[in-house]
Design a protein around this motif. Sequence first.
Motif, PDB file in Angstrom:
ATOM      1  N   LEU A 170       0.831  -1.207   0.000  1.00  0.00           N
ATOM      2  CA  LEU A 170       0.000   0.000   0.000  1.00  0.00           C
ATOM      3  C   LEU A 170       0.864   1.255   0.000  1.00  0.00           C
ATOM      4  CD1 LEU A 170      -2.717   1.437   0.193  1.00  0.00           C
ATOM      5  CD2 LEU A 170      -2.650   1.092   2.680  1.00  0.00           C
ATOM      6  N   GLY A 171       1.931   1.262   0.795  1.00  0.00           N
ATOM      7  CA  GLY A 171       2.824   2.416   0.810  1.00  0.00           C
ATOM      8  C   GLY A 171       3.507   2.634  -0.523  1.00  0.00           C
ATOM      9  N   LEU A 172       3.904   1.537  -1.192  1.00  0.00           N
ATOM     10  CA  LEU A 172       4.540   1.668  -2.502  1.00  0.00           C
ATOM     11  C   LEU A 172       3.565   2.229  -3.526  1.00  0.00           C
ATOM     12  CD1 LEU A 172       7.164   1.062  -4.058  1.00  0.00           C
ATOM     13  CD2 LEU A 172       6.239  -1.193  -4.570  1.00  0.00           C
ATOM     14  N   PHE A 173       2.301   1.813  -3.442  1.00  0.00           N
ATOM     15  CA  PHE A 173       1.283   2.358  -4.348  1.00  0.00           C
ATOM     16  C   PHE A 173       1.093   3.859  -4.118  1.00  0.00           C
ATOM     17  CE2 PHE A 173      -3.216   3.529  -4.827  1.00  0.00           C
ATOM     18  CZ  PHE A 173      -3.363   3.348  -6.196  1.00  0.00           C
ATOM     19  N   LEU A 174       1.097   4.296  -2.859  1.00  0.00           N
ATOM     20  CA  LEU A 174       0.942   5.725  -2.564  1.00  0.00           C
ATOM     21  C   LEU A 174       2.145   6.533  -3.046  1.00  0.00           C
ATOM     22  CD1 LEU A 174      -0.600   5.496   1.027  1.00  0.00           C
ATOM     23  CD2 LEU A 174      -1.780   6.049  -1.110  1.00  0.00           C
ATOM     24  N   ILE A 175       3.339   5.957  -2.959  1.00  0.00           N
ATOM     25  CA  ILE A 175       4.531   6.650  -3.462  1.00  0.00           C
ATOM     26  C   ILE A 175       4.440   6.827  -4.975  1.00  0.00           C
ATOM     27  CG2 ILE A 175       7.022   6.388  -3.824  1.00  0.00           C
ATOM     28  CD1 ILE A 175       7.213   5.170  -1.068  1.00  0.00           C
TER      29      ILE A 175
END
Length: 698
Positions: A170-175
Amino acid sequence: MQLLDEASDALRQEQQRSKRFVQRQDSASLMPPTPTSRPPKMETGEDLLLKKLPGSVEAAEGPEAVGAVSAKSSFRSAHFQGVLPCEEPPAPASRRHSLMSNAEVDLKLAQSWRRKGTATTSKVARTATSGGGLKQLSGEDDAEQLLIIRTLNRFVLDPSSPKRLGFEVLGLFLIIYDLFWLPMQVFDPPGNTFTEVMGWTSSIYWALDIPMSFLVGQIIQKKGIIEMHVRAIAGLYIRGWFWFDILVVSVDWSLNVYEMVTNTRNVGGISALRLGKGVRILRVFRLIRVLKGGGMLQELLDTIHSEHCIIIVGIVKLLGLILCVNHFIACLWFWIGRQDPNGIDTWFYDNAIDGRGIPYQYSTCLHWSLTQFTPASMEVYPTNATERIFCVCVIVSAMVIFSSFISAITNAMTQLRTLNKDRNEQFSLLRRYLTQCNVSGGLLARVLQSVSSAMNRNKRRVHEEDIKVLNMLPLSLRQDLNSEVYSPTFALHPFFSVCNSCFELHIRKLYSVALKGRSLPPNQELITSGESATAMYFITSGALTYKCDKQLSPLPVLLQEGKWICEAALWLKWSHNGFATTGPEECDVVGLDAGKFQDIFKDDITVKNYAVAFWTYFMECPGSLTDAWADEELLFDWATGALVSAEKHVGGVINPDHRNHAFTRHVINKRRSSSAMLDETHVGKIFPKSGSSIDGPE
């Protein structure tokens, strides 16, 4: 008919003498059980005559008869791995006594298990050490603080756990979302519900990531370990990303609060163009999270095991990097084109795209950016000095970036071809052969599919000895790796299922120094009769066929994946009494060096007791022991005895390795309750009493 009657009378007399001898020796336990799966065979007069011939089992007398009965008792011992019963080969009467003497000499307890000494299990030492540390901590800190630390330690996640990997995805998608959408603010896009939700989701996620980082294990690269204690994790995080995360999250939430106060609707909560130059500089901090995104992406890539997938993902990463760079250049090119206050001397107004929509404006800028990286052209070109200088800088940078990109793509494609080089050459030769022989299309397709399937099945397993870089790993990391690789295979044996739970330090060392993998080609011998046994083997893939020297049946025994062979090498001075060979396909085995195993466990009283139980049983019935022997009932009883001994030293309940489901159920059934300790009544008299001598014969 007269000859048959005489043979029947003589056979009846021999059977009566054998029965009286067995009763005098009190060897009722050696009588073989009647196999329920085989119906009794009707014996003809000719069969009875053969039984009376010299060298037959029924014709033996005295101790020979006991040995024959003992040999037959191997049928029950063979039940677990499908080993067929073995019987003594015919021998002249003058050699029968010497054969029995040799059998007794061969079954000697290994020297390591005959040494006197007192020892405990490694779990006892580890428990005592950890207990001392807790007492020291409780003396220094408050009891309430100690309780909090213990509670928090229970919630620490492994960095490779599915929960943590899902959170990082999820964090990688937000980045990636920030990388695309934040530069797009130069186009002044209108706000909508989706962009507002994504902005608040990003802010909440990174705010939660800070406390979550205190509860995630930290990998210490130099030592090759994962730190799972809250205090140590907090120290590492504060000296690392903590202050960076605090700065970025503080700026992000400050902008969100400002947006709420001024009621400015835009993605992420604030419009970069409406807040001025200072706010635009602060917004850049959100893009610095790309540095953390690289680590997140690498952790996800580490979960991929296919070499082809890794290379393909590497190519996709390069394409994504090129597109990301061109995306930033396109946004900068648009921003430069709108800087002329008069709105005349720029490419933006010269090409009359100011009245077009955002999709057309962005695609035009991206098209121009891509033409600078490739030998292409378009109608957009610089019209002033600033644009010309920017264009020159982009072209110079593109020469370096694009050439490196092409080189990396070429290298990746070469690796893909190298992986399939031998396979492609063989298929090319096969197609040429089939074409030259005018093979029909249908048959050709069937042959190619069959060969492809066979090549996929016969891929050689990579062993630890083939990878030289593993020698560069720290010892603790090497032990963790070997334990995770080998423990599932060894846990299938009841004794090693106990070892994985009770002898943690010993077993980690065993997996690191005493194991060696082997790949055997088709129709190759693994063990040969008469050779001294130096290792126990576990079958990890494929199958072995075993045939005992004393086996009457012409059919060999099939040992498949998950089985083992030559366990006697660990406990006795043993020589192979049969042949084990591979079948028509390759077979992979893991060899456990008997000498190194004995050196590691020689001072442990529990393992010594197991060795003595093994030796004692086969001293009573030596004819039943073969290389492929594995009696499930006896192995379970002896392993349970080892568990009783370990629990007695620890003073608490120890559960065996849960991956051995059959043995785990056996232990549960032996316990008086789900949490009760085992006692000696569950094992009977298999193990010697604590403190008694366990020395074998010299």
